[in-house]
Design a protein around this motif. Structure first.
Motif, PDB file in Angstrom:
ATOM      1  N   GLY A 122       0.911  -1.236  -0.037  1.00 18.88           N
ATOM      2  CA  GLY A 122      -0.002   0.066  -0.032  1.00 18.88           C
ATOM      3  C   GLY A 122       0.903   1.185  -0.158  1.00 18.88           C
ATOM      4  N   HIS A 123       0.153   2.369  -0.299  1.00 18.24           N
ATOM      5  CA  HIS A 123       0.948   3.713  -0.278  1.00 18.24           C
ATOM      6  C   HIS A 123       1.775   3.944   1.054  1.00 18.24           C
ATOM      7  N   ASN A 124       1.266   3.402   2.084  1.00 22.76           N
ATOM      8  CA  ASN A 124       1.665   3.829   3.325  1.00 22.76           C
ATOM      9  C   ASN A 124       2.574   2.685   3.863  1.00 22.76           C
ATOM     10  N   GLY A 125       2.912   1.735   3.057  1.00 24.82           N
ATOM     11  CA  GLY A 125       3.904   0.745   3.487  1.00 24.82           C
ATOM     12  C   GLY A 125       3.042  -0.601   4.068  1.00 24.82           C
TER      13      GLY A 125
ATOM     14  N   PHE B 113      14.830   0.521   2.003  1.00 25.03           N
ATOM     15  CA  PHE B 113      16.299   1.125   2.028  1.00 25.03           C
ATOM     16  C   PHE B 113      16.301   2.067   3.531  1.00 25.03           C
ATOM     17  N   GLY B 114      15.371   1.996   4.302  1.00 23.83           N
ATOM     18  CA  GLY B 114      15.343   2.917   5.516  1.00 23.83           C
ATOM     19  C   GLY B 114      15.262   1.492   6.590  1.00 23.83           C
ATOM     20  N   PRO B 115      15.064   2.132   7.748  1.00 23.10           N
ATOM     21  CA  PRO B 115      14.995   1.205   9.002  1.00 23.10           C
ATOM     22  C   PRO B 115      13.500   0.511   8.977  1.00 23.10           C
ATOM     23  N   VAL B 116      13.842  -0.820   9.705  1.00 23.41           N
ATOM     24  CA  VAL B 116      12.695  -1.694   9.800  1.00 23.41           C
ATOM     25  C   VAL B 116      11.948  -1.062  11.073  1.00 23.41           C
ATOM     26  N   THR B 117      10.618  -0.836  10.872  1.00 25.63           N
ATOM     27  CA  THR B 117       9.811  -0.213  11.710  1.00 25.63           C
ATOM     28  C   THR B 117       8.147  -0.698  11.555  1.00 25.63           C
ATOM     29  N   PRO B 118       7.532  -0.829  12.534  1.00 28.83           N
ATOM     30  CA  PRO B 118       6.027  -0.929  12.324  1.00 28.83           C
ATOM     31  C   PRO B 118       5.468   0.163  11.648  1.00 28.83           C
TER      32      PRO B 118
ATOM     33  N   ALA C 157       6.131  -2.965   5.586  1.00 28.62           N
ATOM     34  CA  ALA C 157       6.496  -3.651   4.986  1.00 28.62           C
ATOM     35  C   ALA C 157       8.241  -3.783   4.752  1.00 28.62           C
ATOM     36  N   SER C 158       8.676  -2.842   5.773  1.00 27.93           N
ATOM     37  CA  SER C 158      10.143  -2.859   6.100  1.00 27.93           C
ATOM     38  C   SER C 158      10.517  -4.199   6.630  1.00 27.93           C
TER      39      SER C 158
END
Ligand code: GLP
Length: 241
Positions: free
Chosen positions: A134-137, A211-216, A220-221
């Motif tokens: 989704g657009h918000n991940g 390519f950014g941090p893994v975060t809820p 998708a991260s």
């Protein structure tokens, strides 16, 4: 994460469909985790085409869908059950008893989530999970939040998701406010994950999620932590990385 670049939507769809097709050919009784939204339509068209040419056989394939709107009956043309039958299930020889989708008409969320967790348990693991974003991940309907929700749950859809999905409905009030979705743990348990992303408007979230941090806050991260993810994206979606 392996990244495969397609020229455009059509190219991305064919490349991704080839990966699913290889799974069905090498493991005829595979468990496919399936997704909805506009992104996978081209994949399903390819799979149907290859089925019609006798290149694919779905007779032993089992499927589990990611999510379903709460409150939409199966015959509502915006339900994910309807979508899956329209684009794939009605056009190939998958057996109805091998199809699993959350039941949007079950009002008791606890009961439906428990039932679907049981389905996932009994099916014995997803071989290949197809995912859009989704657009918000969000993946499935796992919306941004303070923590990753692990198993099947009932979600309140965010304004951003309602906004993005209203194009499929006559009016915004018709977009359901809740949905059932597989949780992050269930998605992460799949042996292989095939993620498809197309279009310029997703370029920003591709950068943030992978390519950014893994975060809820960007669900998708979490896929950065899975050891077998293939991202098939078109040039527009990859334009910021
Ligand atoms: C919906 C689905 C997701 C999908 C997302 C993106 O909210 N629940 O599984 O990935 O939309 O959809 P689209 O491919 O139309 O951009």
């Amino acid at each position: 994460m392996r990244v495969i670049k397609g020229k455009d939507y059509k190219d991305m769809s064919r490349k991704a469909a080839n990966i699913i097709s290889a799974e069905i050919i090498t493991k005829p009784d595979c468990v496919l985790g399936l997704a909805t939204g506009s992104s996978p339509i081209g994949i399903y068209e390819n799979l149907v085409h290859w089925y019609e040419q006798d290149d694919l056989d779905f007779s032993q394939v089992r499927s589990v869908n990611l999510d379903e709107y709460k409150g939409l009956p199966k015959d509502n043309d915006q339900s994910y059950d309807y979508f899956m039958h329209q684009y794939l299930f009605n056009k190939v020889n998958i057996k109805p008893e091998n199809i699993n989708i959350p039941n949007g008409m079950e009002e008791d969320a606890q009961k439906e989530c428990a039932r679907y967790n049981q389905v996932l348990e009994e099916i014995g693991g997803v071989d290949l999970q197809l995912l859009g974003i989704g657009h918000n991940g969000h993946i499935g309907f796992n919306e941004p939040g303070e923590a990753f929700e692990k198993e099947t749950h009932c979600v309140d859809l965010t304004e951003s998701t309602i906004n993005a999905n209203k194009r499929f409905f006559e009016k915004e009030e018709d977009v359901p406010r809740q949905a059932y979705t597989m949780g992050i743990k269930s998605i992460m348990k799949a042996k292989k994950i095939l993620l498809i992303i197309s279009g310029k408007e997703k370029a920003g979230i591709v950068k943030e999620a992978f390519f950014g941090p893994v975060t809820p806050k960007v669900p998708a991260s979490i896929l950065q932590l899975h050891n077998d993810v293939i991202l098939v994206a078109d040039a527009d979606a990859l334009s910021e990385v």
